[in-house]
Design a protein around this motif. Structure first.
Motif, PDB file in Angstrom:
ATOM      1  N   MET A 120       0.830  -1.202   0.000  1.00 37.42           N
ATOM      2  CA  MET A 120       0.000   0.000   0.000  1.00 37.42           C
ATOM      3  C   MET A 120       0.865   1.252   0.000  1.00 37.42           C
ATOM      4  O   MET A 120       0.514   2.257  -0.609  1.00 37.42           O
ATOM      5  N   VAL A 121       1.982   1.203   0.692  1.00 44.85           N
ATOM      6  CA  VAL A 121       2.882   2.348   0.728  1.00 44.85           C
ATOM      7  C   VAL A 121       3.594   2.501  -0.613  1.00 44.85           C
ATOM      8  O   VAL A 121       3.700   3.589  -1.157  1.00 44.85           O
ATOM      9  N   VAL A 122       4.059   1.389  -1.169  1.00 48.19           N
ATOM     10  CA  VAL A 122       4.810   1.441  -2.425  1.00 48.19           C
ATOM     11  C   VAL A 122       3.888   1.740  -3.600  1.00 48.19           C
ATOM     12  O   VAL A 122       4.194   2.574  -4.436  1.00 48.19           O
ATOM     13  N   GLY A 123       2.764   1.044  -3.685  1.00 43.33           N
ATOM     14  CA  GLY A 123       1.857   1.208  -4.818  1.00 43.33           C
ATOM     15  C   GLY A 123       2.398   0.508  -6.044  1.00 43.33           C
ATOM     16  O   GLY A 123       3.479  -0.074  -6.039  1.00 43.33           O
ATOM     17  N   ARG A 124       1.648   0.549  -7.084  1.00 42.59           N
ATOM     18  CA  ARG A 124       2.075  -0.048  -8.355  1.00 42.59           C
ATOM     19  C   ARG A 124       2.339   1.089  -9.323  1.00 42.59           C
ATOM     20  O   ARG A 124       1.426   1.742  -9.774  1.00 42.59           O
ATOM     21  N   THR A 138      14.525   8.295   4.854  1.00 44.15           N
ATOM     22  CA  THR A 138      15.435   8.358   3.715  1.00 44.15           C
ATOM     23  C   THR A 138      15.347   9.680   2.980  1.00 44.15           C
ATOM     24  O   THR A 138      16.235  10.014   2.212  1.00 44.15           O
ATOM     25  N   GLY A 139      14.251  10.416   3.174  1.00 44.35           N
ATOM     26  CA  GLY A 139      14.056  11.634   2.409  1.00 44.35           C
ATOM     27  C   GLY A 139      13.602  11.359   0.989  1.00 44.35           C
ATOM     28  O   GLY A 139      13.417  12.260   0.203  1.00 44.35           O
ATOM     29  N   SER A 140      13.410  10.087   0.620  1.00 46.43           N
ATOM     30  CA  SER A 140      12.989   9.760  -0.732  1.00 46.43           C
ATOM     31  C   SER A 140      11.471   9.612  -0.760  1.00 46.43           C
ATOM     32  O   SER A 140      10.810   9.619   0.262  1.00 46.43           O
ATOM     33  N   THR A 141      10.962   9.479  -1.945  1.00 44.55           N
ATOM     34  CA  THR A 141       9.521   9.314  -2.080  1.00 44.55           C
ATOM     35  C   THR A 141       9.211   7.944  -2.633  1.00 44.55           C
ATOM     36  O   THR A 141      10.004   7.351  -3.355  1.00 44.55           O
ATOM     37  N   VAL A 142       8.055   7.456  -2.246  1.00 42.19           N
ATOM     38  CA  VAL A 142       7.493   6.276  -2.877  1.00 42.19           C
ATOM     39  C   VAL A 142       6.164   6.719  -3.444  1.00 42.19           C
ATOM     40  O   VAL A 142       5.569   7.680  -2.973  1.00 42.19           O
ATOM     41  N   THR A 143       5.714   6.065  -4.477  1.00 39.92           N
ATOM     42  CA  THR A 143       4.487   6.486  -5.115  1.00 39.92           C
ATOM     43  C   THR A 143       3.438   5.413  -5.004  1.00 39.92           C
ATOM     44  O   THR A 143       3.742   4.251  -4.790  1.00 39.92           O
ATOM     45  N   GLY A 144       2.222   5.831  -5.164  1.00 43.58           N
ATOM     46  CA  GLY A 144       1.128   4.881  -5.132  1.00 43.58           C
ATOM     47  C   GLY A 144      -0.024   5.410  -5.946  1.00 43.58           C
ATOM     48  O   GLY A 144      -0.133   6.607  -6.170  1.00 43.58           O
TER      49      GLY A 144
END
Length: 193
Positions: A120-124, A138-144
């Motif tokens: 759910m956090v990562v998404g497709r 991490t300061g990075s982004t994950v998308t979903g």
């Protein structure tokens, strides 16, 4: 005269870049053409050997202590090696740059080994109607994917629970018997997935 696999990969990579393709496309094509895992495909797309990725990871993420063998383990997982955490995947995505997301570093075989909460956090990222979520460590982004209806409600609820859980972990209070309310609530939510 026969050319090595590395030389063929490099020619393929340079050809795609010369045609103006984005790095994400180059990585996807390398993954498909040379049958390599997504994390390896991104490294190849960047033109980096493992030692160079380690060097770049250390520069981009000075708090990480890693070796070339660890990179190899992350690249071969889930068919061997070690599962990279979402924090590591975020660090890799940030190191690769060029719009790379955590989701770009995973394929269906990888996703089978992540919990519903992690997914759910990562998404497709194949669905490009997305929004980004910042991973504070991490300061990075994950998308979903942005979804309508129940999925969107579940996603918002999951993010609320994760933020509550993270705040509890960062700023603990006097311990109470049994799981803390955010942990219990998180477990209850995870059972519904």
């Amino acid at each position: 005269m026969a050319t090595s696999a590395k030389a063929r990969r490099e020619q393929f990579r340079e050809s795609l870049l010369a045609q103006g393709h984005a790095m994400a496309h180059v990585a996807a094509e390398i993954g498909t053409t040379f049958r390599v895992r997504p994390r390896t495909a991104w490294r190849y797309a960047m033109g980096w050997p493992q030692w160079k990725l380690v060097q770049q990871l250390r520069t981009t993420n000075p708090d990480l202590t890693i070796s070339e063998s660890r990179v190899s383990e992350w690249e071969s997982w889930p068919y061997g090696g070690t599962k990279p955490s979402l924090t590591i995947l975020g660090a890799l995505a940030r190191t690769f740059g060029n719009g790379c997301t955590v989701g770009d570093l995973l394929d269906d075989a990888d996703r089978e080994h992540f919990s519903p909460a992690e997914l759910m956090v990562v998404g497709r990222t194949a669905d490009r109607s997305e929004h980004a979520i910042m991973v504070p460590s991490t300061g990075s982004t994950v998308t979903g994917p942005v979804r309508e209806g129940d999925d969107d409600v579940h996603r918002r609820e999951m993010l609320r629970l994760l933020s509550t859980f993270a705040a509890t972990a960062l700023f603990p209070v006097a311990p109470a018997p049994g799981p803390t309310p955010p942990v219990a609530e998180f477990r209850k939510f995870n059972e519904h997935l």
